[in-house]
Scaffold this motif. Structure first.
Motif, PDB file in Angstrom:
ATOM      1  N   ALA A 151       0.378  11.281  -1.632  1.00 58.95           N
ATOM      2  CA  ALA A 151      -0.012  10.153  -2.479  1.00 58.95           C
ATOM      3  C   ALA A 151       1.211   9.373  -2.947  1.00 58.95           C
ATOM      4  CB  ALA A 151      -0.808  10.643  -3.680  1.00 58.95           C
ATOM      5  N   ASP A 152       2.269  10.094  -3.344  1.00 60.42           N
ATOM      6  CA  ASP A 152       3.493   9.433  -3.796  1.00 60.42           C
ATOM      7  C   ASP A 152       4.115   8.609  -2.669  1.00 60.42           C
ATOM      8  OD1 ASP A 152       3.154  10.572  -6.265  1.00 60.42           O
ATOM      9  OD2 ASP A 152       4.794  12.013  -6.072  1.00 60.42           O
ATOM     10  N   LEU A 153       4.151   9.171  -1.454  1.00 62.93           N
ATOM     11  CA  LEU A 153       4.731   8.462  -0.327  1.00 62.93           C
ATOM     12  C   LEU A 153       3.937   7.197  -0.022  1.00 62.93           C
ATOM     13  CD1 LEU A 153       6.691   8.247   2.056  1.00 62.93           C
ATOM     14  CD2 LEU A 153       5.113   9.692   3.381  1.00 62.93           C
ATOM     15  N   PHE A 154       2.603   7.308   0.001  1.00 61.84           N
ATOM     16  CA  PHE A 154       1.758   6.148   0.286  1.00 61.84           C
ATOM     17  C   PHE A 154       1.934   5.073  -0.785  1.00 61.84           C
ATOM     18  CE2 PHE A 154      -2.178   3.718   0.013  1.00 61.84           C
ATOM     19  CZ  PHE A 154      -2.430   3.413   1.347  1.00 61.84           C
ATOM     20  N   MET A 158       3.390   1.320  -0.195  1.00 57.69           N
ATOM     21  CA  MET A 158       2.647   0.104  -0.525  1.00 57.69           C
ATOM     22  C   MET A 158       3.430  -0.768  -1.518  1.00 57.69           C
ATOM     23  SD  MET A 158      -0.007   0.098   1.356  1.00 57.69           S
ATOM     24  CE  MET A 158       1.068   0.888   2.564  1.00 57.69           C
ATOM     25  N   HIS A 159       4.189  -0.124  -2.403  1.00 55.81           N
ATOM     26  CA  HIS A 159       5.020  -0.882  -3.348  1.00 55.81           C
ATOM     27  C   HIS A 159       6.088  -1.677  -2.585  1.00 55.81           C
ATOM     28  CE1 HIS A 159       7.398  -1.976  -6.801  1.00 55.81           C
ATOM     29  NE2 HIS A 159       8.430  -1.278  -6.370  1.00 55.81           N
ATOM     30  N   ALA A 160       6.772  -1.007  -1.646  1.00 58.54           N
ATOM     31  CA  ALA A 160       7.805  -1.693  -0.867  1.00 58.54           C
ATOM     32  C   ALA A 160       7.190  -2.827  -0.042  1.00 58.54           C
ATOM     33  CB  ALA A 160       8.506  -0.689   0.043  1.00 58.54           C
ATOM     34  N   HIS A 161       6.038  -2.554   0.531  1.00 60.51           N
ATOM     35  CA  HIS A 161       5.327  -3.531   1.359  1.00 60.51           C
ATOM     36  C   HIS A 161       4.882  -4.743   0.537  1.00 60.51           C
ATOM     37  CE1 HIS A 161       2.221  -5.087   4.073  1.00 60.51           C
ATOM     38  NE2 HIS A 161       1.281  -4.797   3.210  1.00 60.51           N
ATOM     39  N   SER A 162       4.615  -4.541  -0.753  1.00 61.06           N
ATOM     40  CA  SER A 162       4.016  -5.580  -1.592  1.00 61.06           C
ATOM     41  C   SER A 162       5.011  -6.347  -2.444  1.00 61.06           C
ATOM     42  CB  SER A 162       2.959  -4.950  -2.513  1.00 61.06           C
ATOM     43  OG  SER A 162       1.931  -4.346  -1.761  1.00 61.06           O
ATOM     44  N   THR A 163       6.252  -5.891  -2.531  1.00 61.93           N
ATOM     45  CA  THR A 163       7.205  -6.506  -3.457  1.00 61.93           C
ATOM     46  C   THR A 163       7.442  -7.984  -3.136  1.00 61.93           C
ATOM     47  OG1 THR A 163       8.307  -4.394  -3.868  1.00 61.93           O
ATOM     48  CG2 THR A 163       9.547  -6.387  -4.373  1.00 61.93           C
ATOM     49  N   ASP A 183      -5.766  -5.502 -12.415  1.00 64.79           N
ATOM     50  CA  ASP A 183      -5.274  -5.354 -11.047  1.00 64.79           C
ATOM     51  C   ASP A 183      -6.018  -4.175 -10.425  1.00 64.79           C
ATOM     52  OD1 ASP A 183      -3.837  -5.202  -8.721  1.00 64.79           O
ATOM     53  OD2 ASP A 183      -1.895  -4.799  -9.653  1.00 64.79           O
ATOM     54  N   VAL A 184      -7.012  -4.472  -9.582  1.00 63.69           N
ATOM     55  CA  VAL A 184      -7.914  -3.445  -9.059  1.00 63.69           C
ATOM     56  C   VAL A 184      -7.286  -2.750  -7.853  1.00 63.69           C
ATOM     57  CG1 VAL A 184     -10.214  -2.986  -8.132  1.00 63.69           C
ATOM     58  CG2 VAL A 184      -9.888  -4.785  -9.847  1.00 63.69           C
ATOM     59  N   ALA A 185      -7.283  -1.406  -7.905  1.00 58.68           N
ATOM     60  CA  ALA A 185      -6.625  -0.600  -6.873  1.00 58.68           C
ATOM     61  C   ALA A 185      -5.174  -1.053  -6.741  1.00 58.68           C
ATOM     62  CB  ALA A 185      -7.364  -0.677  -5.545  1.00 58.68           C
ATOM     63  N   GLY A 186      -4.533  -1.209  -7.882  1.00 57.02           N
ATOM     64  CA  GLY A 186      -3.206  -1.808  -7.942  1.00 57.02           C
ATOM     65  C   GLY A 186      -2.056  -0.899  -7.578  1.00 57.02           C
ATOM     66  N   GLY A 187      -2.332   0.369  -7.252  1.00 51.95           N
ATOM     67  CA  GLY A 187      -1.278   1.262  -6.796  1.00 51.95           C
ATOM     68  C   GLY A 187      -0.146   1.411  -7.787  1.00 51.95           C
ATOM     69  N   ALA A 188       1.058   1.102  -7.345  1.00 48.15           N
ATOM     70  CA  ALA A 188       2.235   1.228  -8.211  1.00 48.15           C
ATOM     71  C   ALA A 188       2.306   0.144  -9.269  1.00 48.15           C
ATOM     72  CB  ALA A 188       3.504   1.196  -7.361  1.00 48.15           C
ATOM     73  N   GLY A 189       1.364  -0.790  -9.263  1.00 51.93           N
ATOM     74  CA  GLY A 189       1.401  -1.881 -10.241  1.00 51.93           C
ATOM     75  C   GLY A 189       2.315  -3.013  -9.830  1.00 51.93           C
ATOM     76  N   THR A 190       2.604  -3.117  -8.538  1.00 51.10           N
ATOM     77  CA  THR A 190       3.581  -4.092  -8.037  1.00 51.10           C
ATOM     78  C   THR A 190       3.218  -5.519  -8.429  1.00 51.10           C
ATOM     79  OG1 THR A 190       3.788  -2.610  -6.133  1.00 51.10           O
ATOM     80  CG2 THR A 190       4.868  -4.759  -5.991  1.00 51.10           C
ATOM     81  N   THR A 203      -0.926  -9.673 -20.481  1.00 53.48           N
ATOM     82  CA  THR A 203      -1.027  -8.209 -20.496  1.00 53.48           C
ATOM     83  C   THR A 203      -1.910  -7.799 -19.321  1.00 53.48           C
ATOM     84  OG1 THR A 203      -2.959  -8.197 -21.954  1.00 53.48           O
ATOM     85  CG2 THR A 203      -0.790  -8.091 -22.992  1.00 53.48           C
ATOM     86  N   ALA A 204      -1.601  -6.649 -18.725  1.00 54.13           N
ATOM     87  CA  ALA A 204      -2.284  -6.256 -17.497  1.00 54.13           C
ATOM     88  C   ALA A 204      -2.664  -4.789 -17.531  1.00 54.13           C
ATOM     89  CB  ALA A 204      -1.398  -6.534 -16.282  1.00 54.13           C
ATOM     90  N   GLN A 205      -3.759  -4.489 -16.830  1.00 55.44           N
ATOM     91  CA  GLN A 205      -4.166  -3.101 -16.593  1.00 55.44           C
ATOM     92  C   GLN A 205      -4.227  -2.878 -15.086  1.00 55.44           C
ATOM     93  OE1 GLN A 205      -7.360  -1.427 -19.215  1.00 55.44           O
ATOM     94  NE2 GLN A 205      -7.607  -3.567 -19.853  1.00 55.44           N
ATOM     95  N   VAL A 206      -3.685  -1.752 -14.657  1.00 56.87           N
ATOM     96  CA  VAL A 206      -3.691  -1.369 -13.247  1.00 56.87           C
ATOM     97  C   VAL A 206      -4.749  -0.292 -13.071  1.00 56.87           C
ATOM     98  CG1 VAL A 206      -2.363  -0.438 -11.327  1.00 56.87           C
ATOM     99  CG2 VAL A 206      -1.242  -1.914 -13.027  1.00 56.87           C
ATOM    100  N   LEU A 207      -5.822  -0.648 -12.392  1.00 59.61           N
ATOM    101  CA  LEU A 207      -6.941   0.268 -12.170  1.00 59.61           C
ATOM    102  C   LEU A 207      -6.752   0.975 -10.833  1.00 59.61           C
ATOM    103  CD1 LEU A 207      -9.849   1.275 -12.900  1.00 59.61           C
ATOM    104  CD2 LEU A 207     -10.703  -0.726 -11.681  1.00 59.61           C
ATOM    105  N   ASP A 208      -6.598   2.305 -10.889  1.00 59.67           N
ATOM    106  CA  ASP A 208      -6.451   3.061  -9.644  1.00 59.67           C
ATOM    107  C   ASP A 208      -6.655   4.543  -9.953  1.00 59.67           C
ATOM    108  OD1 ASP A 208      -5.885   3.788  -6.962  1.00 59.67           O
ATOM    109  OD2 ASP A 208      -4.431   2.153  -6.800  1.00 59.67           O
ATOM    110  N   LEU A 209      -6.625   5.354  -8.903  1.00 57.45           N
ATOM    111  CA  LEU A 209      -6.848   6.787  -9.028  1.00 57.45           C
ATOM    112  C   LEU A 209      -5.655   7.473  -9.699  1.00 57.45           C
ATOM    113  CD1 LEU A 209      -8.280   7.388  -5.438  1.00 57.45           C
ATOM    114  CD2 LEU A 209      -9.577   7.469  -7.581  1.00 57.45           C
ATOM    115  N   PRO A 210      -5.877   8.626 -10.321  1.00 56.04           N
ATOM    116  CA  PRO A 210      -4.767   9.357 -10.959  1.00 56.04           C
ATOM    117  C   PRO A 210      -3.626   9.690  -9.998  1.00 56.04           C
ATOM    118  CG  PRO A 210      -6.874  10.237 -11.705  1.00 56.04           C
ATOM    119  CD  PRO A 210      -7.190   9.255 -10.604  1.00 56.04           C
ATOM    120  N   ALA A 211      -3.906   9.738  -8.701  1.00 58.34           N
ATOM    121  CA  ALA A 211      -2.869  10.097  -7.732  1.00 58.34           C
ATOM    122  C   ALA A 211      -1.689   9.128  -7.736  1.00 58.34           C
ATOM    123  CB  ALA A 211      -3.475  10.172  -6.326  1.00 58.34           C
ATOM    124  N   VAL A 212      -1.889   7.889  -8.201  1.00 58.48           N
ATOM    125  CA  VAL A 212      -0.799   6.904  -8.172  1.00 58.48           C
ATOM    126  C   VAL A 212       0.051   6.941  -9.435  1.00 58.48           C
ATOM    127  CG1 VAL A 212      -2.299   5.386  -6.816  1.00 58.48           C
ATOM    128  CG2 VAL A 212      -2.027   4.951  -9.265  1.00 58.48           C
TER     129      VAL A 212
END
Length: 346
Positions: A151-154, A158-163, A183-190, A203-212
């Motif tokens: 999960a951390d690697l993914f 995705m953070h690097a891909h999205s920056t 930010d839905v399914a926002g991952g690292a919050g990029t 102000t923002a909320q990053v909605l995603d699974l606990p794995a991120v």
């Protein structure tokens, strides 16, 4: 070495504008080129189309394949130059006739089989049965929940891909009147981080699974926006989303899911938005022919194979938004292959 030459002595020119990610994205999605051609060969698509050109649905019917994933496969094979499309039917190009028809002296089928690997197997499974392969047959999201390191690697990938795309989006959007973002399914919050740094009132909320959570917290803290960007750790299909939002953002999210799942997410987004709120959909979109870019076509095949997702054309995406009760759509090309579609709730 001549210091006037870009990159001389191994030094990058930090004053030059950064390129977009088309080159590196083409390199990454190129990993699907061989599987696409090898699987089309194995499934008998080239002899079929040589005998009688056909559309994707007809080819899938004749060979008993998955209709949508057959279309995705043929689109990439066409984008690579082995097929052309005329009046909705796929025709072999001279290169395909020369090298991809069994029984000819120059047939490359045996060579393609030498390159067969797990990805070819995954693509074949997707086209034959419509099943996403994920990680060696294990679904992506469940794997992330079970294996924190994966999960951390993914999430970091995705953070690097999205920056780059996130920075471009923040630079182009006018969010002067917006105060809240989901930010839905926002991952690292990029994307949330990029927008919060650009717009100090947001102000923002990053909605995603606990794995991120671990990677996301580091990203938010390193950007010094932890006072305005926080995590909302939940399954986006389980329970209501935080409401009263000025903005709901789907960045590389809808393309990971089938139409029914997207309809559910869009209904939740509409419920979460304030009456004057805006929907933002940021992702790669296929051209109407689906064959002009091998990179985008490869991305479509990657999604079908890995997550079972669907990369859509702008018109297909617009149709989903209209059906879900959004209006006033606007489409803006932004960065590399990425575009932004905005809309308001009816």
């Amino acid at each position: 070495m001549n210091p006037a030459v870009p990159g001389a002595a191994g030094l990058a020119d930090e004053t030059a504008p950064a390129p977009d990610d088309r080159l590196v994205m083409a390199t990454f999605m190129g990993q699907y080129d061989l599987p696409a051609v090898a699987v089309a060969d194995t499934l008998g698509l080239f002899p079929l189309l040589a005998r009688s050109p056909a559309g994707a649905a007809e080819a899938a019917r004749r060979l008993r394949l998955h209709p949508y994933n057959t279309e995705v496969l043929l689109s990439l094979v066409a984008a690579l130059g082995y097929l052309t499309v005329h009046e909705g039917a796929y025709h072999l190009t001279p290169a395909a006739r020369a090298f991809l028809l069994p029984g000819t002296g120059r047939y490359w089928g045996p060579m393609l089989q030498l390159g067969w690997d797990e990805k070819c197997t995954a693509v074949q499974l997707a086209v034959r049965e419509g099943k996403a392969h994920g990680y060696r047959g294990h679904a992506l999201w469940e794997t992330h929940s079970r294996l924190p390191r994966r999960a951390d690697l993914f999430t970091a990938a995705m953070h690097a891909h999205s920056t780059g795309p996130a920075a471009a989006l923040a630079a182009r959007l006018d969010l002067a009147g917006a105060g809240t973002l989901l930010d839905v399914a926002g991952g690292a919050g990029t994307f949330a981080v990029a927008l919060a740094r650009r717009y100090p009132q947001l102000t923002a909320q990053v909605l995603d699974l606990p794995a991120v959570a671990d990677v996301a917290r580091r990203t938010i803290e390193e950007a010094a926006v932890a006072d305005r960007v926080r995590l909302c750790l939940q399954d986006m299909f389980d329970g209501p989303w935080p409401d009263g939002q000025d903005l709901v953002l789907f960045a590389d999210t809808l393309c990971d899911w089938d139409d029914d799942s997207c309809r559910e997410m869009l209904a939740r987004a509409r419920a979460a938005l304030s009456p004057d709120g805006r929907l933002l959909v940021h992702q790669v979109m296929l051209d109407d022919s689906r064959t002009l870019s091998a990179t985008a076509a490869g991305y479509a095949l990657a999604l079908a194979t890995m997550s079972g997702g669907r990369l859509r054309t702008a018109s297909e995406l617009a149709g989903l938004l209209t059906e879900a009760g959004f209006t006033g759509r606007q489409l803006t090309p932004l960065y590399g292959h990425y575009s932004l579609m905005t809309a308001r709730r009816v």
